[in-house]
Design a protein around this motif. Structure first.
Motif, mmCIF file in Angstrom:
data_model
loop_
_atom_site.group_PDB
_atom_site.id
_atom_site.type_symbol
_atom_site.label_atom_id
_atom_site.label_comp_id
_atom_site.label_asym_id
_atom_site.label_seq_id
_atom_site.Cartn_x
_atom_site.Cartn_y
_atom_site.Cartn_z
ATOM 1 N N PHE A 157 0.778 -1.304 -0.028
ATOM 2 C CA PHE A 157 0.067 0.107 -0.071
ATOM 3 C C PHE A 157 0.846 1.213 0.278
ATOM 4 N N ILE A 158 1.817 1.232 0.961
ATOM 5 C CA ILE A 158 2.788 2.373 0.796
ATOM 6 C C ILE A 158 3.487 2.642 -0.529
ATOM 7 N N SER A 159 3.875 1.830 -1.229
ATOM 8 C CA SER A 159 4.465 1.639 -2.412
ATOM 9 C C SER A 159 3.717 2.585 -3.343
ATOM 10 N N GLU A 160 2.347 2.408 -3.418
ATOM 11 C CA GLU A 160 1.489 3.144 -4.312
ATOM 12 C C GLU A 160 1.252 4.502 -3.618
ATOM 13 N N VAL A 161 1.465 4.960 -2.522
ATOM 14 C CA VAL A 161 1.570 6.148 -1.952
ATOM 15 C C VAL A 161 2.664 6.891 -2.554
ATOM 16 N N PHE A 162 3.729 6.155 -2.510
ATOM 17 C CA PHE A 162 5.051 6.871 -2.824
ATOM 18 C C PHE A 162 4.980 7.186 -4.280
ATOM 19 N N ARG A 163 4.426 6.027 -5.025
ATOM 20 C CA ARG A 163 4.484 6.130 -6.559
ATOM 21 C C ARG A 163 3.744 7.247 -7.224
#
Length: 275
Positions: A157-163
C-alpha cells in the motif's frame, strides 16, 4: 435532485473551530478521572497498559521497514526496466489481495521456517567452520515474525502512495534538473522528493494510523501487546466490558494523538511550500 453544497466552501479555515476535538478531550478527561477514581478501572488500566510498549515498538518498527520497502518497490515500478516494473506490479497486486491476518499466519508459520532455511543454507560454510551455529526456527521470535508480516503487508500500500506522490511532480522540473546535469539520485533527493512529500504525507499518515490499529492482530500470535494483555486479563477476571473499554480508550489516545501530530506536520509543510 437537490444540489449538494459545501458549507465551508467560502468560509476561511480559521473560523472552523475544532469542536470535535474539544468533545474528544472532554470525554477523554472524564474517562481518565473515572479510571483514577475507580479501583477496578485502575486495576484494568494497569494490566492492559503493560502492552503499550510492545504496540508502539511493533508499529514504529513495522512502519519504518514497510516505508523503506515500499519506496524501493515504488522506484522499481517507475524504473526504465520492464522486468523491474513487472516484478513491482506483481508484488503489489499479490500482497494487496491477501488479508493482513492471513499474511500474519503465513509469515509466522510458513515464511519464518523458509527464511531460517535460507539463512542456514547461505551460512552453511560458516557453520561447518564453527564460526556460527545453525539457526533454529524458534530463534526467530513471534514478535519479529509479526513485524515482518506487517512490513510486507503495508509495503504494498505504501509503495502506491510513494508512486502517486512521485508522479505528481511536474515533469518539466525533472527535465530542468536533468538539463542542469544532476544525477538521478540528486534529482530525486533535491527536486522530486521534497515536492512529492507534501502529496505523500496525508495518505502515508493514514497508513501509519491504520498500522497502530492493525498491530492489534499480532495478539493472535500471543505477542503481549495491548490487545493480548486485555484478552488475558478479561479471560481471568471475566470483566469484559471494563477491559475492552480500557483497550479501546488506549488505542484512541494513540491514534488521535498521532492524527493531530500529523495534521500539524501537514500544515507546516503546506506553509513551507507556499513561501
Amino acid at each position: 435532485m437537490a444540489e449538494l453544497k459545501n458549507p465551508d466552501r467560502n468560509r476561511p479555515a480559521k473560523t472552523d473551530f475544532p469542536w470535535w476535538l474539544v468533545a474528544i478531550v472532554a470525554i477523554g478527561l472524564l474517562l481518565a478521572a473515572l479510571i483514577a477514581a475507580s479501583d477496578l478501572y485502575s486495576q484494568v488500566f494497569n494490566a492492559v497498559s503493560k502492552g503499550v510498549r510492545i504496540t508502539i515498538f511493533v508499529t514504529l518498527t513495522g512502519f519504518a521497514l514497510a516505508s523503506v520497502l515500499g519506496l524501493a518497490i515504488a522506484l522499481m515500478g517507475l524504473s526504465g526496466s520492464v522486468v523491474l516494473r513487472q516484478i513491482a506490479r506483481f508484488y503489489v497486486e499479490v500482497i494487496r489481495g491477501i488479508p493482513i491476518l492471513v499474511l500474519l499466519f503465513y509469515i509466522a508459520f510458513v515464511g519464518a521456517p523458509g527464511l531460517v532455511w535460507l539463512i542456514n543454507a547461505a551460512t552453511a560454510p560458516l557453520q561447518s567452520a564453527g564460526v556460527m551455529e545453525e539457526m533454529l526456527v524458534r530463534d526467530l521470535s513471534l514478535l519479529w515474525r509479526a513485524i515482518l508480516a506487517l512490513m510486507i503487508g503495508y509495503s504494498a500500500f505504501i509503495s502506491e502512495v510513494f508512486r502517486a506522490g512521485i508522479l505528481s511532480v511536474d515533469e518539466g522540473q525533472v527535465e530542468a534538473a536533468e538539463a542542469l546535469g544532476l544525477s538521478p539520485w540528486q534529482r530525486f533527493r533535491l527536486i522530486i522528493f521534497p515536492q512529492a512529500i507534501r502529496t505523500i504525507l496525508p495518505p502515508l499518515g493514514n497508513d501509519f494510523v491504520a498500522m497502530v490499529k492493525d498491530s492489534s492482530l499480532v495478539s493472535v500470535l500471543g505477542v503481549a501487546d495491548i490487545t493480548q494483555m486485555g484478552k488475558v486479563y478479561a479471560a481471568g477476571s471475566f470483566r469484559f466490558f471494563e477491559t475492552y473499554s480500557i483497550v479501546a480508550y488506549i488505542y484512541l489516545i494513540l491514534t488521535i494523538g498521532l492524527s493531530l501530530a500529523l495534521r500539524r506536520l501537514e500544515r507546516r509543510l503546506r506553509k513551507a511550500g507556499e513561501r
